[in-house]
Design an enzyme around this catalytic site. Structure first.
Site, PDB file in Angstrom:
ATOM      1  N   PRO A 195       0.774  -1.283  -0.050  1.00 35.67           N
ATOM      2  CA  PRO A 195      -0.034   0.013   0.125  1.00 35.67           C
ATOM      3  C   PRO A 195       0.727   1.355   0.061  1.00 35.67           C
ATOM      4  CG  PRO A 195      -0.230  -1.098   1.949  1.00 35.67           C
ATOM      5  CD  PRO A 195       0.534  -1.983   1.157  1.00 35.67           C
ATOM      6  N   ASN A 196       0.235   2.164  -0.758  1.00 35.61           N
ATOM      7  CA  ASN A 196       0.985   3.642  -0.911  1.00 35.61           C
ATOM      8  C   ASN A 196       2.209   3.809  -1.657  1.00 35.61           C
ATOM      9  OD1 ASN A 196      -1.154   4.868   0.517  1.00 35.61           O
ATOM     10  ND2 ASN A 196      -0.391   3.840   2.503  1.00 35.61           N
ATOM     11  N   ARG A 202       4.628  12.668  -1.888  1.00 33.12           N
ATOM     12  CA  ARG A 202       4.783  13.149  -0.684  1.00 33.12           C
ATOM     13  C   ARG A 202       5.940  12.242   0.078  1.00 33.12           C
ATOM     14  NH1 ARG A 202       0.108  15.208   1.738  1.00 33.12           N
ATOM     15  NH2 ARG A 202       1.460  15.605   3.456  1.00 33.12           N
ATOM     16  N   TYR A 226      11.273   8.980   1.216  1.00 37.50           N
ATOM     17  CA  TYR A 226      11.447   7.765  -0.102  1.00 37.50           C
ATOM     18  C   TYR A 226      12.067   8.319  -1.257  1.00 37.50           C
ATOM     19  CZ  TYR A 226       8.278   5.653   3.147  1.00 37.50           C
ATOM     20  OH  TYR A 226       7.488   5.217   4.468  1.00 37.50           O
ATOM     21  N   ASN A 246       7.938  -5.774  -1.329  1.00 40.99           N
ATOM     22  CA  ASN A 246       7.952  -4.616  -0.314  1.00 40.99           C
ATOM     23  C   ASN A 246       6.561  -4.520   0.018  1.00 40.99           C
ATOM     24  OD1 ASN A 246       7.902  -2.504   1.237  1.00 40.99           O
ATOM     25  ND2 ASN A 246       9.043  -1.172  -0.422  1.00 40.99           N
ATOM     26  N   ALA A 290       3.414  -0.820   4.663  1.00 40.62           N
ATOM     27  CA  ALA A 290       2.987  -1.060   6.128  1.00 40.62           C
ATOM     28  C   ALA A 290       2.457  -2.345   6.532  1.00 40.62           C
ATOM     29  CB  ALA A 290       1.855   0.043   6.147  1.00 40.62           C
ATOM     30  N   GLU A 310      12.705  -9.650   0.697  1.00 40.13           N
ATOM     31  CA  GLU A 310      12.261  -8.421   1.185  1.00 40.13           C
ATOM     32  C   GLU A 310      13.073  -7.200   0.914  1.00 40.13           C
ATOM     33  OE1 GLU A 310      12.384  -8.499   5.568  1.00 40.13           O
ATOM     34  OE2 GLU A 310      10.528  -6.878   5.944  1.00 40.13           O
ATOM     35  N   HIS A 338      12.817  -2.852   1.529  1.00 42.51           N
ATOM     36  CA  HIS A 338      12.358  -1.669   1.958  1.00 42.51           C
ATOM     37  C   HIS A 338      13.270  -0.358   1.580  1.00 42.51           C
ATOM     38  CE1 HIS A 338       9.642  -3.729   4.509  1.00 42.51           C
ATOM     39  NE2 HIS A 338      10.427  -4.359   4.753  1.00 42.51           N
ATOM     40  N   ARG A 354      13.943   3.660  12.265  1.00 41.50           N
ATOM     41  CA  ARG A 354      12.601   4.402  12.296  1.00 41.50           C
ATOM     42  C   ARG A 354      11.763   3.869  13.437  1.00 41.50           C
ATOM     43  NH1 ARG A 354       9.753   4.594   6.473  1.00 41.50           N
ATOM     44  NH2 ARG A 354       8.550   6.112   7.581  1.00 41.50           N
TER      45      ARG A 354
HETATM   46  O1  CA2 Z   1      10.750   1.708   3.403  1.00 42.31           O
HETATM   47  C1  CA2 Z   1       9.833   0.976   2.641  1.00 42.31           C
HETATM   48  O2  CA2 Z   1      10.011   0.630   1.719  1.00 42.31           O
HETATM   49  C2  CA2 Z   1       8.377   0.761   3.680  1.00 42.31           C
HETATM   50  O3  CA2 Z   1       8.219  -0.429   3.152  1.00 42.31           O
HETATM   51  C3  CA2 Z   1       7.562   1.805   2.781  1.00 42.31           C
HETATM   52  C4  CA2 Z   1       6.192   1.713   3.645  1.00 42.31           C
HETATM   53  C5  CA2 Z   1       6.239   1.943   5.302  1.00 42.31           C
HETATM   54  O4  CA2 Z   1       5.139   1.578   5.879  1.00 42.31           O
HETATM   55  C6  CA2 Z   1       7.478   0.841   5.827  1.00 42.31           C
HETATM   56  O5  CA2 Z   1       7.378   0.750   7.202  1.00 42.31           O
HETATM   57  C7  CA2 Z   1       8.543   0.920   4.938  1.00 42.31           C
HETATM   58  C8  CA2 Z   1       5.278   2.995   3.472  1.00 42.31           C
HETATM   59  C9  CA2 Z   1       5.194   3.128   2.010  1.00 42.31           C
HETATM   60  C10 CA2 Z   1       4.268   4.451   1.826  1.00 42.31           C
HETATM   61  O6  CA2 Z   1       4.959   5.048   0.596  1.00 42.31           O
HETATM   62  C11 CA2 Z   1       4.562   6.630   0.603  1.00 42.31           C
HETATM   63  C12 CA2 Z   1       5.065   7.095  -0.550  1.00 42.31           C
HETATM   64  C13 CA2 Z   1       4.487   8.386  -0.700  1.00 42.31           C
HETATM   65  C14 CA2 Z   1       4.062   9.406   0.103  1.00 42.31           C
HETATM   66  C15 CA2 Z   1       3.473   8.537   1.600  1.00 42.31           C
HETATM   67  C16 CA2 Z   1       3.920   7.120   1.648  1.00 42.31           C
END
Ligand code: CA2
Length: 144
Positions: free
Chosen positions: A9-10, A17, A22, A74, A77, A98, A100, A107
């Site tokens: 997700p996301n 953002r 990221y 990946n 969340a 995996e 990230h 974090r």
């Molecule tokens: O670091 C990573 O790749 C994560 O898997 C990214 C997830 C986070 O929940 C993990 O703890 C680590 C979140 C991805 C959300 O991506 C966004 C992209 C743009 C704006 C907001 C969030």
């Protein structure tokens, strides 16, 4: 060799953002990098993204039947919450890595557990988009 890259997700919001965490590149940029890596390695590959836990479980299960040899995942969340994704990875029993983008271990506390990681033979974190390339190269080297 057939490789499946799964994003949770996301991640489709990359570059829009939270660029400080990221990076500024978009999900389209990430897909282009992964596709380029597939081509350079001469392998068949698919990239799948969903914001839904059950859809991710369904895609992992499908990998068992569609000839996929290895998975890069990946779970975003869902990494930190989903026993269902862990169970799906165990059920298909395919080699998995995996990834990230951020360095999760630096974090928040709630990100310190990875359920999916328990079914993966390797975890790559904190290397930005290049982590996906590293994961693909690792799996190609070991299983092609
Ligand atoms: O670091 C990573 O790749 C994560 O898997 C990214 C997830 C986070 O929940 C993990 O703890 C680590 C979140 C991805 C959300 O991506 C966004 C992209 C743009 C704006 C907001 C969030």
């Amino acid at each position: 060799m057939k490789l499946l890259v799964i994003n949770g997700p996301n991640l489709n919001m990359l570059g829009i953002r939270e660029k400080n965490i990221y990076g500024a590149e978009t999900y389209e940029d990430l897909k282009a990098l992964i596709e380029k890596t597939f081509a350079e390695q001469g392998i068949e590959g698919e990239i799948y993204q969903s914001n839904h836990e059950g859809a991710l479980v369904d895609r992992i299960q499908q990998a068992y039947f569609d000839g996929t040899n290895a998975i890069v995942i990946n779970p975003a969340a869902y990494t930190h919450t989903s026993v269902a994704i862990l169970d799906a990875l165990k059920a298909v029993s395919l080699p998995a890595v995996e990834v990230h983008i951020s360095d999760v271990k630096e974090r928040e506390d709630f990100r310190q557990i990875s359920y999916a990681g328990k079914a993966c033979e390797k975890t790559i974190m904190g290397k930005g988009f290049h982590g996906y390339v590293e994961a693909i190269l690792y799996l190609v080297e070991k299983y092609k």
